[in-house]
Design an enzyme around this catalytic site. Structure first.
Site, mmCIF file in Angstrom:
data_model
loop_
_atom_site.group_PDB
_atom_site.id
_atom_site.type_symbol
_atom_site.label_atom_id
_atom_site.label_comp_id
_atom_site.label_asym_id
_atom_site.label_seq_id
_atom_site.Cartn_x
_atom_site.Cartn_y
_atom_site.Cartn_z
ATOM 1 N N GLY A 1 0.824 -1.197 0.000
ATOM 2 C CA GLY A 1 0.000 0.000 0.000
ATOM 3 C C GLY A 1 0.861 1.251 0.000
ATOM 4 C CB CYS A 2 0.149 4.663 -1.164
ATOM 5 S SG CYS A 2 -1.549 4.835 -0.598
ATOM 6 C CE1 TYR A 3 -1.514 8.257 3.979
ATOM 7 C CE2 TYR A 3 -3.361 6.785 3.625
ATOM 8 C CZ TYR A 3 -2.858 8.066 3.734
ATOM 9 O OH TYR A 3 -3.696 9.142 3.613
#
Lengths: 347, 347, 347, 347
Positions: free
Chosen positions: A150-152
């Protein structure tokens, strides 16, 4: 080494799909053979992405109509939840990079807890390699199925994992205050994502219970060798691309702030896409816009024994499609940086 | 009660000046008699603020040309540093609200430490009342000189002061991650404030040593009755107005998250400009755009014993000109809310 | 004169509804007695507009549940098309300002041509007064039903009507190139209105056949006394509020550019909300943000006999809710400017 | 063919300089040997452009310190006015692409009229080839000095030149209403370019007398074979990149709207960077963001005999650095598209 691989992009009508296509077009070794979008099947790609009108790409098709035996690899850009069944049905010869969250959590119980239902493909979940490339490069190289981070979690783990592995910071009390551009929410028809509702304003969401939390903690726990729990708050920025995570840590006993910089500098020495920024000025998201880079800086806090880390990525690139290409490059034997060497577009 | 007060705005060519004028125009009891801008003296106000062309206001003059004996009160919107000498030279009958940082720190040594030079008007510094209205209402009412709080300190203190005063949260380890719109930087000709350098991006600055830190800690220390040190990072949002502070606290022994909400609810019950938002959704900056409001929410963190506070203000209103008018209303005997009852302009 | 009028806002969950509420809250003579939103009936207003949480307003109800006998006037903020039937069903004692397009075109055939179906309330359409206040003030004062003008038509007619009426410009070849902020599109769940699809870009739409065209031409034809056809292109700006129209005209025989300025200056002398800007600098949308103003400038083109007009409004205020309040003020006997005297919020 | 050319970028601290560097980094055949910035000489490039920190480029130097005998070609990104003298002083073996306005106007009298002083290098002005590549490809190929077109002129000439050359549209009465992102104004320390002054608003400037006017008219006059005068208004969009020109034309006698599309389609058939968009939807600036493309659409106006053209470019790429690289590719014998094949970054 493969010279040209035939690729299918499953879910080509969303933003991670479009970004994967953009990067593949500049890759040189990837042929975009099939693009799927079940509800738009039969239409030209330009019907969903006018900026790709002149790209010379095939029309959108249904997943069921893709002749997977003529495909070498798949980028799976489908929504969370539906992905498991789709990937379970793919032929075994395919290399798969899954950009959804479906295979990121190793523990099926954890998956069930956060997603509210049992995982539909637990065997695949076990097989999947977590594709934070810099930290799992060898496993990715040999993987058939990569769970793209995921990006986070990408922005959070890259600065923290080496520090936890080196026991340079305290394991409790870590605060990750993260801010993301709007593309992170995907191309969803939600009132709260309208221009008028997002622009000229800022807010926090998912406070204390965002689904990226267990993914972050899984990676940090692996690094630390014991359970890590972090405080994590995501926020929505009135801009398209970019994540900035401000991470508050406490130094381990006898550790100085300069040690953190040294550990990170060594951890990422020679890495093409991760760089430590020294000199006191924290990196801005605009410095990585459109690139596969992660920039990290370390700052002394005024309070003795405390440090602040800043990390930035482009959520659609290093936080999604770029890292996916990076992973597939390894899986297919391409040079890892192929198609990913763009300079940031600034301004 | 005064029916109409004659006002001078010192430093009318900056953003806090313009916002003070905007609010005064809607006040009903304030006559904008003199507007100063030394370098633009002689010009119409429209030369610096075209949106005020039709407002019917006097031309800009030099401070030295203001007949202060014909003025009842002064909003001082000058840059930090120059303000001390200007205010020292004003006649004693004037009510003064100073929007600069010059009189916010009570301790001259602290001022010298953070601003690099001795304070030029220490006697006035001692006299000045810190104008965080909700917390110092009675003192403000009787003040001649009010030091109007900074924008970040307003957003940080309003949620934290009641909790520290009630001993409901731990005194160490507080993290204040704050994000501000660009107007907070004033109308400065700086390359890093150009549209092209700010838009479509996000960054942190002043990490660990921003000048608002001692102001925040002064207020929190007063509330706690012992020295408080906080971790504070400001960030620049690609938007004009608004501050959002995400504050990470640990609960005091035996305290539950619901207690925090209750303490804040009671502290601000009946307050016209501060409201607690219950229900789990944190307030967004756009909900206070153009208003004098501060909205606060309290959230349980997933980690036992931890809570997250979100507070939002419009940095130009409650964080500057609005609170200045609120304070002058008290000082002159107007109803506290006069001129400040606008609803947020959304979208 | 009415001292307090009881008001219903029909369609309170959209942006023109919210803006009407905002202005009514600052009016002093309007009591917001009923707010309707059929699909959200029963919910607090804060469920659709969090920024109005503390406004002390009643819950949303269905139109059918409004006791119209206890209401003096109605702002109708419903979508085009549905409005006709709703207004047809309202009791005759009500003053109605309709913000939709339903009653703007006097000619039923023209309505049918542009909207694709016969008008459902032709008798009302005949009764309705077109509420471009400055041009139809007396008729508005005596109206029961006012068709509040569209945003583009307001920005286009205010500069052109006096010039056409004075025969100062050629009647053919007028080009109106208009640009609008995103709030003009309403709160519609459309993919092309997502932040990600609008921000950091610009495009034209409805080229040559936007529904505001016949409304513009109706007003210009009235002014000229003969059929006027204009070239009109709307564009979408990546910002919330504001319309700017750049209008290209040719001077009538013997007319100089200065004559245009004089005609407009005289036409709007004494008008509280329309001002001519001389001096060569064209007004910007930000100068009218949040206000009920229209600013106009006249510029000589380099080509002999040609002039360029620039006009700006806030599409949600003078282009919608503000003009609606202005009209209702006249209809109810309030001072025309009541509740509409806000200064632009800049920055 | 040259395999690698050594390049100097004169004026590397501005936006066209940075964009030239960005494109050169992805080119493969251009070595960025020298980067100049007289006032920043001696500093690393990262001091002015942090996003280029890891690019491995040389420090900034003064123009006088560049050993031009070791350089093959120069991109001159200096401000208008200073450029003439600099280029006059360069050795004759250098290929030069000048991105300033200094050599765009062939007629010295016209230059003097619009720039207020005599041209300092009239002989070079005569030699310079106007580098609107698609229209002057052969001349560019053989040029030593190319005057790279302005951004507005590129967006205006590409749709109009083929139509005027084919005598398909009337030669008078053309209206070009153009809108540009803020990067078009360069990296100037001007108050009106601050984020706070530009964001959330829109305005026109240089109405009727912008310096790009004579450049546009020069190209159109060449195409038409007789003097063309256009009406041209530039506007500033609250976004970074992109120009959209809305051009209003009248059809020549016997010409239909479809003929315009056909003429443009044929004129640009096979062009890698210019495309006609059919189908009625006008292209948006975001479709060309970061690319060297120009997209054009043709629309019937509702008024018989009238048409509307929409053209979009990225002002920093096709309107500046991209076209400069395109030109240098031709001058040095590279494939014309080298380094310019990026797909638009959307969103």
């Amino acid at each position: 080494m493969t010279t040209t691989a035939r690729i299918a992009v499953l879910g080509a009508s969303g933003y991670t799909g479009a970004e994967t296509i953009r990067l593949a077009l500049g890759h040189g070794g990837l042929e975009l053979a099939y693009l799927t979008a079940d509800r738009q099947a039969g239409k030209p790609l330009a019907a969903v992405f006018p900026h790709l009108t002149e790209a010379g790409l095939p029309n959108l098709v249904k997943i069921d109509d893709v002749p997977f035996d003529q495909v070498d690899a798949v980028f799976c850009c489908l929504p969370h939840g539906t992905t498991q069944e789709v990937i379970r049905g793919l032929p075994a010869h395919l290399k798969v990079v899954d950009l959804s969250a479906d295979f990121r959590l190793r523990d099926p119980a954890l998956y069930q807890q956060w997603y509210g239902h049992a995982h539909a493909a637990p065997a695949l979940q076990e097989e999947a390699v977590y594709g934070l490339t810099e930290l799992h490069r060898d496993a990715v190289r040999n993987a058939r199925l990569v769970a793209n981070p995921g990006c986070y979690p990408t922005s959070a783990q890259l600065p923290l994992v080496p520090l936890l592995a080196a026991q340079a910071i305290e394991r409790d009390g870590i605060v990750i205050d993260a801010k993301s551009g709007v593309t992170g929410a995907g191309r969803s028809l939600r009132e709260d994502l309208l221009f008028t509702e997002v622009s000229d304003g800022f807010h926090a969401y998912g406070i204390g219970n965002h689904r990226h939390l267990p993914e972050i903690e899984q990676g940090l726990t692996d690094a630390a060798g014991e359970a890590i729990h972090v405080r994590f708050t995501p926020h929505l920025l009135p801009m398209n691309r970019g994540i900035l995570a401000t991470t508050y840590v406490r130094l381990g006993s006898g550790v100085r702030v300069a040690d953190l910089a040294q550990i990170l500098g060594e951890a990422y020495a020679g890495e093409p896409f991760v760089a430590l920024r020294n000199g006191g000025k924290a990196p801005a998201t605009r410095e990585v816009r459109g690139t596969n880079r992660c920039l990290i800086s370390v700052h002394a806090d005024r309070i003795e024994g405390c440090a602040i880390l800043v990390s930035v990525i482009d959520n659609l690139v290093k936080g999604a499609a770029g890292q996916a290409v990076q992973n597939l490059n390894l899986m297919l034997g391409f040079e890892e940086t192929t198609g990913l060497q763009a300079t940031a577009t600034f301004p």
